[in-house]
Write a protein that holds these residues in place. Structure first.
Motif, PDB file in Angstrom:
ATOM      1  N   ASN A  13       0.814  -1.220   0.000  1.00  0.00           N
ATOM      2  CA  ASN A  13       0.000   0.000   0.000  1.00  0.00           C
ATOM      3  C   ASN A  13       0.845   1.267   0.000  1.00  0.00           C
ATOM      4  N   ILE A  14       2.073   1.163  -0.435  1.00  0.00           N
ATOM      5  CA  ILE A  14       3.003   2.282  -0.293  1.00  0.00           C
ATOM      6  C   ILE A  14       2.568   3.515  -1.089  1.00  0.00           C
ATOM      7  N   GLN A  15       1.832   3.331  -2.178  1.00  0.00           N
ATOM      8  CA  GLN A  15       1.414   4.475  -2.987  1.00  0.00           C
ATOM      9  C   GLN A  15       0.391   5.357  -2.275  1.00  0.00           C
ATOM     10  N   ASP A  16      -0.232   4.843  -1.216  1.00  0.00           N
ATOM     11  CA  ASP A  16      -1.293   5.586  -0.539  1.00  0.00           C
ATOM     12  C   ASP A  16      -0.766   6.672   0.396  1.00  0.00           C
ATOM     13  N   TYR A  17       0.536   6.681   0.657  1.00  0.00           N
ATOM     14  CA  TYR A  17       1.084   7.633   1.618  1.00  0.00           C
ATOM     15  C   TYR A  17       1.485   8.941   0.941  1.00  0.00           C
ATOM     16  N   ASP A  18       1.450  10.021   1.749  1.00  0.00           N
ATOM     17  CA  ASP A  18       1.856  11.330   1.247  1.00  0.00           C
ATOM     18  C   ASP A  18       3.371  11.467   1.178  1.00  0.00           C
ATOM     19  N   ARG A  19       4.049  10.796   2.088  1.00  0.00           N
ATOM     20  CA  ARG A  19       5.508  10.820   2.120  1.00  0.00           C
ATOM     21  C   ARG A  19       6.019   9.416   2.428  1.00  0.00           C
ATOM     22  N   VAL A  20       7.111   9.044   1.786  1.00  0.00           N
ATOM     23  CA  VAL A  20       7.801   7.794   2.093  1.00  0.00           C
ATOM     24  C   VAL A  20       9.226   8.170   2.490  1.00  0.00           C
ATOM     25  N   PRO A  54      14.597   3.482  -1.404  1.00  0.00           N
ATOM     26  CA  PRO A  54      14.061   4.403  -2.422  1.00  0.00           C
ATOM     27  C   PRO A  54      13.795   3.710  -3.753  1.00  0.00           C
ATOM     28  N   GLN A  55      14.693   2.817  -4.139  1.00  0.00           N
ATOM     29  CA  GLN A  55      14.532   2.137  -5.415  1.00  0.00           C
ATOM     30  C   GLN A  55      13.297   1.224  -5.401  1.00  0.00           C
ATOM     31  N   LEU A  56      13.070   0.554  -4.267  1.00  0.00           N
ATOM     32  CA  LEU A  56      11.897  -0.304  -4.155  1.00  0.00           C
ATOM     33  C   LEU A  56      10.610   0.523  -4.142  1.00  0.00           C
ATOM     34  N   ALA A  57      10.668   1.704  -3.517  1.00  0.00           N
ATOM     35  CA  ALA A  57       9.495   2.584  -3.526  1.00  0.00           C
ATOM     36  C   ALA A  57       9.150   3.001  -4.953  1.00  0.00           C
ATOM     37  N   LEU A  58      10.173   3.332  -5.732  1.00  0.00           N
ATOM     38  CA  LEU A  58       9.933   3.700  -7.132  1.00  0.00           C
ATOM     39  C   LEU A  58       9.344   2.526  -7.912  1.00  0.00           C
ATOM     40  N   THR A  93      24.447   6.041  -8.887  1.00  0.00           N
ATOM     41  CA  THR A  93      23.463   6.586  -9.830  1.00  0.00           C
ATOM     42  C   THR A  93      22.063   6.031  -9.559  1.00  0.00           C
ATOM     43  N   LEU A  94      21.979   4.972  -8.734  1.00  0.00           N
ATOM     44  CA  LEU A  94      20.674   4.403  -8.395  1.00  0.00           C
ATOM     45  C   LEU A  94      19.887   5.285  -7.434  1.00  0.00           C
ATOM     46  N   ILE A  95      20.572   6.223  -6.763  1.00  0.00           N
ATOM     47  CA  ILE A  95      19.854   7.116  -5.861  1.00  0.00           C
ATOM     48  C   ILE A  95      18.982   8.035  -6.709  1.00  0.00           C
ATOM     49  N   PRO A  96      17.668   8.010  -6.518  1.00  0.00           N
ATOM     50  CA  PRO A  96      16.782   8.784  -7.394  1.00  0.00           C
ATOM     51  C   PRO A  96      16.906  10.283  -7.167  1.00  0.00           C
ATOM     52  N   GLN A  97      16.417  11.039  -8.128  1.00  0.00           N
ATOM     53  CA  GLN A  97      16.418  12.495  -8.038  1.00  0.00           C
ATOM     54  C   GLN A  97      15.276  12.914  -7.107  1.00  0.00           C
ATOM     55  N   ALA A  98      15.427  12.553  -5.847  1.00  0.00           N
ATOM     56  CA  ALA A  98      14.419  12.869  -4.837  1.00  0.00           C
ATOM     57  C   ALA A  98      15.071  13.724  -3.759  1.00  0.00           C
ATOM     58  N   SER A  99      14.252  14.281  -2.871  1.00  0.00           N
ATOM     59  CA  SER A  99      14.787  15.078  -1.772  1.00  0.00           C
ATOM     60  C   SER A  99      15.660  14.196  -0.892  1.00  0.00           C
ATOM     61  N   THR A 100      16.925  14.573  -0.749  1.00  0.00           N
ATOM     62  CA  THR A 100      17.908  13.743  -0.060  1.00  0.00           C
ATOM     63  C   THR A 100      18.655  14.580   0.969  1.00  0.00           C
ATOM     64  N   ALA A 101      18.781  14.055   2.190  1.00  0.00           N
ATOM     65  CA  ALA A 101      19.523  14.727   3.256  1.00  0.00           C
ATOM     66  C   ALA A 101      20.633  13.814   3.750  1.00  0.00           C
ATOM     67  N   ILE A 102      21.660  14.417   4.342  1.00  0.00           N
ATOM     68  CA  ILE A 102      22.767  13.674   4.936  1.00  0.00           C
ATOM     69  C   ILE A 102      22.884  14.064   6.403  1.00  0.00           C
ATOM     70  N   VAL A 103      23.612  13.262   7.182  1.00  0.00           N
ATOM     71  CA  VAL A 103      23.738  13.556   8.609  1.00  0.00           C
ATOM     72  C   VAL A 103      25.019  14.307   8.944  1.00  0.00           C
ATOM     73  N   ALA A 104      25.957  14.381   7.997  1.00  0.00           N
ATOM     74  CA  ALA A 104      27.217  15.080   8.251  1.00  0.00           C
ATOM     75  C   ALA A 104      27.795  15.573   6.931  1.00  0.00           C
ATOM     76  N   GLU A 105      28.528  16.668   7.000  1.00  0.00           N
ATOM     77  CA  GLU A 105      29.044  17.305   5.794  1.00  0.00           C
ATOM     78  C   GLU A 105      29.993  16.397   5.014  1.00  0.00           C
ATOM     79  N   HIS A 106      30.752  15.547   5.704  1.00  0.00           N
ATOM     80  CA  HIS A 106      31.717  14.710   4.989  1.00  0.00           C
ATOM     81  C   HIS A 106      31.040  13.689   4.077  1.00  0.00           C
ATOM     82  N   GLN A 107      29.732  13.466   4.248  1.00  0.00           N
ATOM     83  CA  GLN A 107      29.022  12.526   3.386  1.00  0.00           C
ATOM     84  C   GLN A 107      28.703  13.108   2.009  1.00  0.00           C
ATOM     85  N   ARG A 108      28.794  14.415   1.878  1.00  0.00           N
ATOM     86  CA  ARG A 108      28.339  15.060   0.644  1.00  0.00           C
ATOM     87  C   ARG A 108      29.052  14.499  -0.590  1.00  0.00           C
ATOM     88  N   ARG A 109      30.333  14.244  -0.465  1.00  0.00           N
ATOM     89  CA  ARG A 109      31.094  13.767  -1.624  1.00  0.00           C
ATOM     90  C   ARG A 109      30.700  12.345  -2.031  1.00  0.00           C
TER      91      ARG A 109
END
Length: 338
Positions: free
Chosen positions: A79-86, A95-99, A127-143
């Motif tokens: 029922n994942i499509q029924d939610y406003d946010r995943v 994320p890939q399974l949600a898509l 490249t499998l990470i979708p073009q969705a809103s993405t956050a990280i927990v620390a600056e060193h992860q950005r790269r």
């Protein structure tokens, strides 16, 4: 503009407390509580194998079980499509399974805080990470993110538990270890380090395969698995140790140790190196040699760290998950699964 109405959210995670006193996925539970306190409806999709191993640890040892995991996950997401946010607490595979289940990328929120992002980086699979809103927990992860996401990803640190204590002052000749009692986390090093520190003791909070061995050592007080901030009432003050053998995202326990004003001795790995060096929290060790760990413990035991309070997380987290340019419309007030 901000959405004012209650939003229906599905949180996909591999780690979540199974009940009171369970320390697993503590920061995920705290984040869920923050959304619920704001009036949003949050359901948990916890996907895991049985046993103490994480999904990543299991698949590293038994990669042939990946299809089984994917099949179980897809079945659980009917029922994942029924939610406003995943909300996906790994960059892979949630994320890939949600898509695959037909969730529009605009509804997906990805919070990268560890293994999922490391697993993809350098393999060509980022490249499998979708073009969705993405956050990280620390600056060193950005790269570690794909270049198309690096500029836009906000940093949202993992939250420490509400009313987590803050202290400062001297510490005893004691090693404090919080985490899974496994080889990957370096728990096996404790007896050898104590052999080189006469008069020192250790207190251990966690569970895992090495628990019986550590419990049998009279110098080690094993408290079992305790949630945050309950364990802070029992460990006292000492040198916090993080001897993990695998790179970390931005360990929550490091932020907790900082709040307690405890000096830290940690492995010189990505995710531990950056905050310890930039904030002067303690010492880094590169090898498994007990003598180096013992020397580092003696070195930092006399340090006095300034009192520190964790930066605000709740408002940034709610804004990241809920806010959008489009209003969410609920048909007849119905909720997913109702």
């Amino acid at each position: 503009r901000s959405i004012q109405a209650s939003v229906n959210i599905l949180t996909l995670t591999s780690s979540y407390p199974s009940g009171s006193g369970d320390p697993r996925g503590a920061f995920v539970a705290t984040s869920v509580a923050q959304l619920r306190e704001a009036g949003h409806r949050v359901e948990i999709g916890q996907l895991h194998f049985t046993g103490e191993e994480s999904i990543l640890e299991r698949l590293r040892r038994r990669p042939w079980q990946a299809p089984e995991f994917a099949a179980r996950t897809l079945k659980a997401l009917r029922n994942i499509q029924d939610y406003d946010r995943v909300v996906c607490h790994w960059a892979w595979p949630f994320p890939q399974l949600a898509l695959l289940r037909g969730v529009p990328k605009e509804k997906i929120r990805i919070w990268c805080h560890g293994s999922g992002l490391r697993l993809l980086h350098g393999s060509g699979l980022e490249t499998l990470i979708p073009q969705a809103s993405t956050a990280i927990v620390a600056e060193h992860q950005r790269r570690l993110l794909p270049s198309r996401l690096q500029k836009s990803a906000p940093v949202i640190p993992a939250p420490i538990a509400p009313k987590f204590p803050r202290h400062s002052g001297p510490v005893d000749k004691k090693i404090i270890f919080i985490g899974r009692l496994t080889w990957n986390k370096g728990a096996d090093l404790l007896p050898g380090i104590l052999d080189l520190l006469p008069g020192w003791q250790a207190v251990v909070v966690g569970w895992g395969a090495l628990a019986p061995k550590l419990q049998a050592d009279p110098r080690i007080q094993w408290l079992g698995a305790l949630p945050s901030p309950e364990w802070t009432e029992h460990v006292g003050r000492g040198v916090a140790m993080i001897p993990s053998r695998v790179p970390e995202g931005a360990p929550l326990v490091l932020r907790e140790f900082r709040s307690l004003g405890l000096p830290v001795v940690a492995r010189d790995l990505r995710g531990l190196r950056e905050p310890i060096q930039s904030n002067g929290l303690g010492a880094l060790v590169r090898s498994d040699r007990p003598r180096e760990w013992a020397k580092a413990c003696e070195h930092v035991q006399t340090w006095k760290l300034p009192e520190w309070q964790a930066t605000c997380h709740a408002s940034a987290w709610r804004q990241f998950v809920v806010n959008d340019h489009d209003a969410i419309h609920h048909k007849n007030g119905a909720h997913p699964g109702s």
